[in-house]
Structure formats: structure tokens, C-alpha cells
Design a protein around this motif. Structure first.
Motif, PDB file in Angstrom:
ATOM      1  N   UNK A 216       6.124  10.438   6.946  1.00 21.52           N
ATOM      2  CA  UNK A 216       6.978  10.500   5.748  1.00 21.52           C
ATOM      3  C   UNK A 216       6.788  11.781   4.957  1.00 21.52           C
TER       4      UNK A 216
ATOM      5  N   UNK B 126      -3.600  11.497  -4.361  1.00 19.93           N
ATOM      6  CA  UNK B 126      -3.681  10.190  -5.004  1.00 19.93           C
ATOM      7  C   UNK B 126      -3.046   9.121  -4.122  1.00 19.93           C
ATOM      8  N   UNK B 127      -1.885   9.406  -3.590  1.00 20.18           N
ATOM      9  CA  UNK B 127      -1.169   8.412  -2.791  1.00 20.18           C
ATOM     10  C   UNK B 127      -1.831   8.226  -1.430  1.00 20.18           C
TER      11      UNK B 127
ATOM     12  N   UNK C 154      -3.142   4.732   0.084  1.00 20.13           N
ATOM     13  CA  UNK C 154      -2.778   4.276   1.433  1.00 20.13           C
ATOM     14  C   UNK C 154      -4.013   3.913   2.256  1.00 20.13           C
TER      15      UNK C 154
ATOM     16  N   UNK D 245       9.013   4.481   9.031  1.00 24.08           N
ATOM     17  CA  UNK D 245       9.012   5.747   8.300  1.00 24.08           C
ATOM     18  C   UNK D 245      10.440   6.180   7.949  1.00 24.08           C
TER      19      UNK D 245
ATOM     20  N   UNK E 260       0.260  -2.176  -0.489  1.00 25.65           N
ATOM     21  CA  UNK E 260      -0.494  -0.956  -0.764  1.00 25.65           C
ATOM     22  C   UNK E 260      -0.061   0.154   0.192  1.00 25.65           C
ATOM     23  N   UNK E 261       0.159  -0.222   1.434  1.00 26.40           N
ATOM     24  CA  UNK E 261       0.596   0.748   2.433  1.00 26.40           C
ATOM     25  C   UNK E 261       2.010   1.228   2.134  1.00 26.40           C
TER      26      UNK E 261
ATOM     27  N   UNK F  59       3.825   1.111  -0.610  1.00 26.80           N
ATOM     28  CA  UNK F  59       4.049   1.809  -1.883  1.00 26.80           C
ATOM     29  C   UNK F  59       3.485   3.228  -1.850  1.00 26.80           C
ATOM     30  N   UNK F  60       2.341   3.398  -1.192  1.00 26.56           N
ATOM     31  CA  UNK F  60       1.757   4.743  -1.107  1.00 26.56           C
ATOM     32  C   UNK F  60       2.660   5.649  -0.268  1.00 26.56           C
ATOM     33  N   UNK F  61       3.162   5.102   0.853  1.00 27.40           N
ATOM     34  CA  UNK F  61       4.042   5.902   1.710  1.00 27.40           C
ATOM     35  C   UNK F  61       5.335   6.264   0.973  1.00 27.40           C
TER      36      UNK F  61
ATOM     37  N   UNK G  46       5.764   6.604  -2.269  1.00 25.22           N
ATOM     38  CA  UNK G  46       5.461   7.645  -3.266  1.00 25.22           C
ATOM     39  C   UNK G  46       5.345   9.013  -2.590  1.00 25.22           C
ATOM     40  N   UNK G  47       4.688   9.039  -1.421  1.00 21.15           N
ATOM     41  CA  UNK G  47       4.574  10.306  -0.678  1.00 21.15           C
ATOM     42  C   UNK G  47       5.953  10.841  -0.297  1.00 21.15           C
ATOM     43  N   UNK G  48       6.808   9.945   0.190  1.00 19.68           N
ATOM     44  CA  UNK G  48       8.143  10.360   0.649  1.00 19.68           C
ATOM     45  C   UNK G  48       8.955  10.922  -0.515  1.00 19.68           C
TER      46      UNK G  48
ATOM     47  N   UNK H  76       2.117   5.552  -7.322  1.00 19.24           N
ATOM     48  CA  UNK H  76       2.150   4.146  -6.939  1.00 19.24           C
ATOM     49  C   UNK H  76       1.086   3.365  -7.705  1.00 19.24           C
TER      50      UNK H  76
END
Lengths: 422, 422
Positions: free
Chosen positions: A57, A64-65, A69, B16, B75-76, B78-80, B82-84, B94
Motif C-alpha cells: 500500500x 507511527x502507522x 501494524x 491491498x 489494527x492491521x 487501520x494502519x494499512x 493510514x499508510x495508503x 490510526x
């Protein structure tokens, strides 16, 4: 019976079977009357799979993210482990790094532990629970964000918790039987070390031994927490790392072991003017790029030119960035050219005994010479000698040195210097 | 432009590619000038995979640990996510349910939200971030343990956050275009509903419509948060659920839709003495087993025997437990036998218009009769009529009723009762 902290790595909890096996071992410790705190890593390949998703992604995932993860990994393994223990009829509760009171700074992906406030763990133990804690993670003091401790972080979590809870011992369970006198994959006759001092273990870790990371040993030494490195598969006694030898039969050897490392590269800065401030300028450029260097050697200046060469070693992974940083500073520093060599290896002999035994160094070089191994760089500390050789020579060099110092498992007599025998 | 809460389900962020697609949509809302809070579920099958792992280590996973495990899923995702979003050049952070201030009671696996204290979300928004929040999870008020909200919990998280943040709208993104007049998989001519009142939506949800869960709609009604159910794939306007019709062309229909449900079973308690307290004893036994019942019908007592039958419906999944609970209480209650029937279906007609239009009930029964569908149980509320039929008859019954009330997409004229047209 006191409090024990046990740490299980990802290979020990790679699947449901592994988790159930580890649960049985934990319950054994509880049955033996201990209060038990368990630190667990993410299952097998979980972390790699999460990193892979992140890269799909975003080419440069934010710190932070990325931490948010990755910490999902331990959350899964610790919850499953607590369930497996409860299924054996014992009480267990799992805690995130944040819940366990692992307070860190805000440097995402490689945070440092600032404080451990394990109030909830203490309560859980007092209520008769086995406490399962997520390794590798904490919460930042200022922003309350989730952080990760970087490579080997779960070992550090375990030692930090052991210190905060005043544990008797921190047991690090892994997939090998302990710390060996050399890497058993290279030296077939390597022997398991029964006991090793914090100092020697620190040098071995710094020299390429992968069983325990430097940072974790440093923490254990600071708080004087004995570490017991052992196999989660065999149940045998492993290697004790502590201030004082444990057990009856253990005496400190002069030489603890031989470590090697082929993960480094060498950069040579060619044609540096031999005047004050040049070396400082070079290493300032490298340091500003946040690159950790290991060994440094400056050649004797050639009188005819007034120029010298400076070589240093660094992790291969940081080679590209170091070259870029130096190229940028080339004009300011005024060197001729750069040479990059990633076909090097490092062999280190570690032992507290060597500081009072000057013969060790001579014997070390003799062993290498007899094996026909050429030495490119040398670096020493009070309890360690390291040399850089060709990468191809490393296995032969380690084996030769291991044998020369009487460390081989079939060796009747260890080499004895002065009074301290082995 | 105000604050918008968007919720994306697991099918929208299954991989993804999905995450990147959703990230673009979120950034659009931000570009349009909104403050954006996103609630996200776990990716695709993650939750099922975690449940599978849990079952491998323990046949009866404990609630606390099960919640700890499941929350790894969001958790997985939301972090992904935020990264995207950051990869698209926008700021995002996140937050776990706990960090977002979702405070619940301590009933693991189906906790209820007690309070929402979104201080960190507000700060993140004020700093220009898009806030990504884990759906389905919270933290218990008393013990500070991680909890999950149970089925459909992410929708509830979204509505609760929208209420706490005084959002303009809570957008529920899903894999269908909105709420339909009947299940489009059963009734080909089902139409998307542009607007529906909270009350009608509550009845539809209670009657088997799966697009929004009862609990989430209830929460939205209490705090008067408009919900917009729409597709994360198409970008089209979906269905608005609110107190007042939105848009120009929307008028309230007499009949909102036809729902059906084949997830229930029927238990008949045969030969119950027809005297006061018998029904109470039966339903006390069922309630004590924490089983939710739906419809109840008591037959007219046969004068010759003084005995009657009592039937009720309940989720099939709880059938076994209900039978066990009643068998245990058999002596005390004094009935003859139990009959269990899981081959039933329920068809419900929902619409606020029907409370002032008595003809609706008659037309409903006529439509079923014309389709040759036999009615086994009947239950009514002010804005709903439900009947139980054979499971095999359900599709035909739904289609017949849908058509009879002029809901079909090719229908020129809806059936009109009294003054309120459609």
C-alpha cells in the motif's frame, strides 16, 4: 520460589501446535511454584507478512502507522497463548506492551525503553494468573502512541520486565540449545557454553553472535538480571549469562568463544590529505547520515604524497547511504576516491581472560596464519580481538581459531594461560 | 463543510488494492473540505482466520483473550489504510478503539458502548489529519481490558463516533448500493430505497434485513445521526436513514419494504396446563439461558383437556440450548413434550403508513393466499406485520408481497391508501 520471566521467540510459537507446546512448558514452571511472566513474539512469519502488506500500500510506510501494524502480530500470539494455557486449566491474561507499562521514547520502529511500570502485571500475578506480555512493543511517553523496539526487541522487553519485577531469572527460549563457543553451523565441534559473563556476552553479541542481541545483554547487566538462554524444544539446561558463575562445575574460561560476522562491508576513502580534522570530517558526514560504523583503520601516511587512506566497516545495508553521504562531502573533505568492498568477513575472539594474557593475541594471529588466512584490518578491546578477512576465508578462520584455543568438543585440554584453567 | 464519519466494511478493504481504492475515496471527501473520521473493519477473512486459530488452541476460548485476539484484525487494516492515505500525500493517523475513547461495559465478545470520549480524534482532526479508527472494539470502563462489540460492531462504532463528534452524517460504505425494498437476491425487481425513517429501518433490521443492524440504527435514532448507506465501489447515492426525508423528490412511502429471515427456528411446547403462570415459567427458563426469542403464539386452549400449546421462534443457533433449558424445567412447568422445527421462514412487511391504513393487513394476507403460501404464526407492530411460513415458501411469498404492494421496479403505480401517496 520466585518470579520467572520467560521469553518465547516467533519460531517457538509458529503455529497452533507450537503454541500448545509452549503453553505446557509455561504451566510446568507455574506448577513448580513460580510466578510466571511470559513475553512472546509474533508467530513465525507474521511480521514479514505484515511488512509485505505495508509495502503493497505504500513504498515508504510511516513510522507511527508501521508500528501500529506490526504490533498486531504479538497481539495474536499472546492472546492465543493465554487461551492455550487456560485450556490446560490455569489462569492466564495477556497484556499489550502499553498495558504492561512498557514506556518508550517516540522513535518509531526502534524505540528505547524509558521506564517499565508493571502495575497490571503485578496485580494479575497476585491474583494467581500467568501474565502473557507482547514483546517488541511499548507506548510512547509523550504522545501515548504505540511504538516498537526494533530488531530483537522481545528479548529486551523480557529483560526490562524481569528488572522491573525483580525476577530471579529471565529465560530466553529459542530454537538452539544456548550460546556456543562458535556458530555450530560453521564449526561442527562448537560446544555449548554453560556460563558466560555479561561482558563476554556483550562482546560476542557485538561481534556477530546472533543468539542474544547487544542491547538486551546491556540491559540485563545494568540491572543484574541473570539470563538463561535455552531451547524451547529440548528442555535441557542452556547457557547462563550473569555476573557470577552459576552451578558447581562452572569456571570461567579464558576464552569464551569465537564469533564471526559476514554482514558488514568495508569502505576505503582513498587519498585523504594527512592533516588535522580530515578524519573528523569524514566520520561527521557518515554520522549525519545516521550510519553506525564498526572498525576504523587509518593507514600510515605516504611521506612522498602527504596523502593517506582511511578504511572503516559498516553494515552492508547502510553501504549505499554511506557512499552517497561521502560523495556529497567529497569537495569539502578533499579525498581522491572511494572503494566499496562487501566481500569481507570479521572473526572475533572473546574472553575476559585475555586481558591478563598477552599470549592470546599472538596465538590468535598464529592460528590464522597457519590456516593461510590474510588479515586486512585489526581491532582490539580488553576482552576481544577482531580481524577482517576475505569473506571466503571466514569459515576456515573460525574453525582454525576455535581449534587452536582448545574449544573443540573433542578437545581434551583447553589452552591454559597463567593460573586460570578451564 | 462539516465533519463526516465514513465506515468501510471488511469486503471493501479485503486486500491491498481495496485499501488503496478506499484511501482515494477518503481523500476525495477531505478534498471536498470535510473533516473526515474513518471507521474500518478487519480485512476480508482476517477475523475468520483468527477464530480458526483460536479454535485450534482451545475449544472454548476465553472472552477476554478472544477479544484481544480479534482486535488484531482492525489494527492491521487501520494502519494499512493510514499508510495508503499518507502515500496519497494527506496526513492520517490510526487509533485503536481504546485510543479513540470508545468506552464499553465488560461483557466480552458483545460489549455495549457506555461512553465515547474522542479527545485524541478531535486533536488529530484539528491538526489536519484524517483519523482512522478501529471498528468493533473498545476498552472496558472498569478493568481497562480490550473488548469487542459483537456482530456489526463497526457500524455501531461509526454511529457512536458520529454522535460524539456531532458529525453531519455517518456514511456506511458496503458492497451493495443501499437498502432495498426486498433482498435483491430473492426479488429481482427490488428497488433501492432513497430515504427511510429510523423507525422503518429498525423494523426492517429486526425482520431480517442485513444491510444495517438493529443496534446501530437504534443508536443513530437516539442521537439523531443521519446514516447514508452506500456502495464503496460505485460512488452512487445510496439510502439515507434519518428522521426527516432528505432531498426534494423523496416522499415517505406507505410501505418501505419486505424483509425475510430464514435464520430462525420454532419451538412448540405441547400440552401446557392452561393456568396462570405457565407461560411465565416457560419464558423464565428460556431467558435464564440468555436466549433471545422473537415471536410468541399461544393456541386457544382445548376445553376438553384444559391443555394448550405455546410456540415461539428464536435463532437456530440457540435452539439446542433452549431445548436443554426447557427439558430441565419440564417437571416444574409440567408440559407434555417439545417440538423443534428449523424449516421455517419469516416474511415481514414494514412501513409507517400501515398504522393508519387497516387495509394493508388484509392485502398482505390476500397476496400470500394468492401465492398459495400457508401462514403458521402471525405477529404485528404498528408499522410491521410478520408471518411465519414454511422455509420453502419464503422466496415466493416475498416476491408476491413485493409485487402486490407496487414495490416492483417496473411498477408504474404504487398502491395508495388514503391520503399519503407514494
Amino acid at each position: 520460589m520466585g518470579l520467572v520471566v520467560q521469553k518465547y521467540g516467533g519460531s517457538s510459537v509458529a503455529d497452533a501446535e507450537g503454541i500448545k507446546r509452549v503453553a505446557k512448558r509455561i504451566v510446568e514452571a507455574k506448577k513448580n511454584g513460580h510466578q510466571v511472566v511470559v513475553v512472546v513474539s509474533a508467530m513465525g512469519d507474521t511480521t514479514d507478512e505484515l511488512i509485505d502488506l505495508a509495502e503493497q500500500v505504500s513504498p515508504m510506510p510511516a513510522g507511527r502507522e508501521f508500528d501500529m501494524l506490526l504490533t498486531a502480530g504479538e497481539r495474536i500470539s499472546m492472546a492465543l497463548l493465554a487461551m492455550a494455557i487456560k485450556n490446560l486449566g490455569h489462569e492466564a491474561q495477556s497484556f499489550t506492551g502499553s498495558q504492561a507499562g512498557v514506556i518508550t521514547d517516540s522513535v518509531h520502529n526502534k524505540a528505547r525503553i524509558i521506564d517499565v511500570t508493571p502495575g497490571r502485571i503485578r496485580t494479575a500475578l497476585d491474583e494467581g494468573n500467568i501474565a502473557i506480555v507482547a514483546g517488541f512493543q511499548g507506548v510512547s511517553q509523550d504522545k501515548k502512541d504505540i511504538t516498537t523496539l526494533g530488531r530483537g526487541g522481545s528479548d529486551t522487553t523480557a529483560v526490562a520486565l524481569a528488572a522491573a519485577l525483580d525476577a530471579e531469572v529471565c529465560e530466553i527460549y529459542t530454537d538452539v540449545d544456548g550460546v556456543f563457543t562458535a556458530d555450530p553451523r560453521v564449526v561442527k565441534k562448537a560446544k555449548k557454553i554453560d556460563w558466560i559473563s555479561f561482558e563476554d556476552m556483550l562482546e560476542l553479541a557485538a561481534s556477530g553472535s546472533k543468539v542474544l542481541l547487544h542491547r538486551c545483554v546491556e540491559y540485563a547487566r545494568r540491572y543484574n538480571i541473570p539470563i538463561h538462554v535455552r531451547s524451547s524444544f529440548s528442555g535441557l539446561q542452556g547457557t547462563w549469562v550473569s555476573n557470577e558463575p552459576t552451578g558447581d562445575k562452572v569456571e570461567q574460561a579464558i576464552i569464551s568463544g569465537v564469533a564471526h560476522d559476514t554482514s558488514e562491508a568495508k569502505i576505503t576513502v582513498v587519498g585523504v590529505p594527512d592533516k588535522p580534522g580530515e578524519a573528523a570530517a569524514i566520520f561527521r558526514a557518515v554520522a549525519d547520515a545516521e550510519i553506525n560504523i564498526d572498525m576504523i583503520v587509518q593507514n600510515v601516511s605516504a611521506a612522498s604524497t602527504g596523502l593517506t587512506d582511511i578504511s572503516f566497516t559498516l553494515p552492508k545495508a547502510e553501504g549505499r547511504r554511506a557512499i552517497d553521504a561521502l560523495e556529497k562531502a567529497k569537495e569539502a573533505i578533499g579525498f581522491d576516491s572511494l572503494r566499496y568492498d562487501d566481500q569481507i568477513g570479521k572473526i572475533s575472539l572473546v574472553g575476559a581472560g585475555m586481558k591478563t594474557n598477552p599470549g592470546v593475541t599472538a596465538d590468535f594471529f598464529r592460528a590464522l596464519s597457519d590456516a593461510g588466512v590474510n588479515i586486512e584490518l585489526i581491532s582490539t578491546s580488553e576482552i576481544r580481538i577482531s580481524v577482517v578477512t576475505r569473506a571466503d576465508d571466514v569459515n576456515e578462520a573460525v574453525t582454525a581459531v576455535h581449534s587452536a584455543f582448545g574449544l573443540d568438543s573433542d578437545s581434551d585440554e583447553a589452552v591454559v594461560y597463567g593460573g586460570t584453567g578451564r
